[in-house]
Scaffold this motif. Structure first.
Motif, mmCIF file in Angstrom:
data_model
loop_
_atom_site.group_PDB
_atom_site.id
_atom_site.type_symbol
_atom_site.label_atom_id
_atom_site.label_comp_id
_atom_site.label_asym_id
_atom_site.label_seq_id
_atom_site.Cartn_x
_atom_site.Cartn_y
_atom_site.Cartn_z
ATOM 1 N N LEU A 11 0.814 -1.212 0.000
ATOM 2 C CA LEU A 11 0.000 0.000 0.000
ATOM 3 C C LEU A 11 0.847 1.261 0.000
ATOM 4 N N CYS A 12 2.059 1.179 0.538
ATOM 5 C CA CYS A 12 2.934 2.355 0.576
ATOM 6 C C CYS A 12 3.203 2.880 -0.817
ATOM 7 N N GLY A 13 3.341 1.996 -1.776
ATOM 8 C CA GLY A 13 3.657 2.414 -3.131
ATOM 9 C C GLY A 13 2.535 3.144 -3.833
ATOM 10 N N THR A 14 1.326 3.024 -3.336
ATOM 11 C CA THR A 14 0.211 3.639 -4.039
ATOM 12 C C THR A 14 0.041 5.112 -3.697
ATOM 13 N N PHE A 15 -0.049 5.458 -2.444
ATOM 14 C CA PHE A 15 -0.325 6.856 -2.115
ATOM 15 C C PHE A 15 0.909 7.647 -1.716
ATOM 16 N N LEU A 16 2.043 7.006 -1.534
ATOM 17 C CA LEU A 16 3.275 7.709 -1.177
ATOM 18 C C LEU A 16 4.265 7.760 -2.340
ATOM 19 N N SER A 17 3.911 7.192 -3.466
ATOM 20 C CA SER A 17 4.807 7.111 -4.610
ATOM 21 C C SER A 17 5.224 8.490 -5.102
ATOM 22 N N GLY A 18 6.511 8.605 -5.465
ATOM 23 C CA GLY A 18 7.007 9.839 -6.051
ATOM 24 C C GLY A 18 7.406 10.919 -5.070
ATOM 25 N N GLN A 19 7.387 10.625 -3.776
ATOM 26 C CA GLN A 19 7.732 11.626 -2.770
ATOM 27 C C GLN A 19 9.175 11.505 -2.290
ATOM 28 N N GLY A 20 9.917 10.529 -2.794
ATOM 29 C CA GLY A 20 11.316 10.372 -2.416
ATOM 30 C C GLY A 20 11.546 9.627 -1.118
ATOM 31 N N ALA A 48 8.434 -1.909 -7.986
ATOM 32 C CA ALA A 48 9.507 -2.011 -7.004
ATOM 33 C C ALA A 48 10.791 -2.499 -7.665
ATOM 34 N N LEU A 49 10.700 -3.465 -8.564
ATOM 35 C CA LEU A 49 11.890 -3.954 -9.257
ATOM 36 C C LEU A 49 12.551 -2.832 -10.055
ATOM 37 N N GLU A 86 16.780 10.800 -3.758
ATOM 38 C CA GLU A 86 16.100 11.723 -4.630
ATOM 39 C C GLU A 86 14.888 12.254 -3.917
ATOM 40 N N HIS A 87 14.531 13.471 -4.248
ATOM 41 C CA HIS A 87 13.318 14.045 -3.694
ATOM 42 C C HIS A 87 12.609 14.776 -4.804
ATOM 43 N N THR A 88 11.400 14.364 -5.065
ATOM 44 C CA THR A 88 10.586 15.059 -6.050
ATOM 45 C C THR A 88 9.395 15.650 -5.344
ATOM 46 N N THR A 89 8.978 16.795 -5.801
ATOM 47 C CA THR A 89 7.820 17.451 -5.160
ATOM 48 C C THR A 89 6.627 17.414 -6.042
#
Length: 89
Positions: A11-20, A48-49, A86-89
């Protein structure tokens, strides 16, 4: 060398994706976990891979059966630098 079990919820990958967050977590490993890092990632978890490949992890092998197959991945720094953060906003 010890084994340190870590787990991340799919579930972490769904709503937290792209936040670094994952990149920063990998970068933080150097402070408390000796190299090399090894983990299992479900083969069906293609996002994830791709994430691990982008951060320099390489495949050591695979295992499991049917829908429970996994890739065994390892990170071994080429230098004394941590995995890239990396950190993307």
């Amino acid at each position: 060398m010890g084994t340190y079990p870590l787990s991340a919820s799919p579930l972490c990958g769904t709503f937290l994706s792209g936040q670094g967050i994952g990149s920063r977590l990998l970068a933080s490993l150097r402070a408390w976990l000796p190299l090399p890092y090894t983990l299992k990632c479900w083969t069906r978890n293609t996002r994830a891979l791709a994430f691990y490949a982008k951060h320099g992890w390489r495949e050591l092998g695979s295992g499991g059966q049917g829908e429970e197959t996994y890739q065994l991945l390892q990170f071994e720094a080429a230098s004394n630098q941590p995995p890239p953060a990396e950190h993307t906003t």
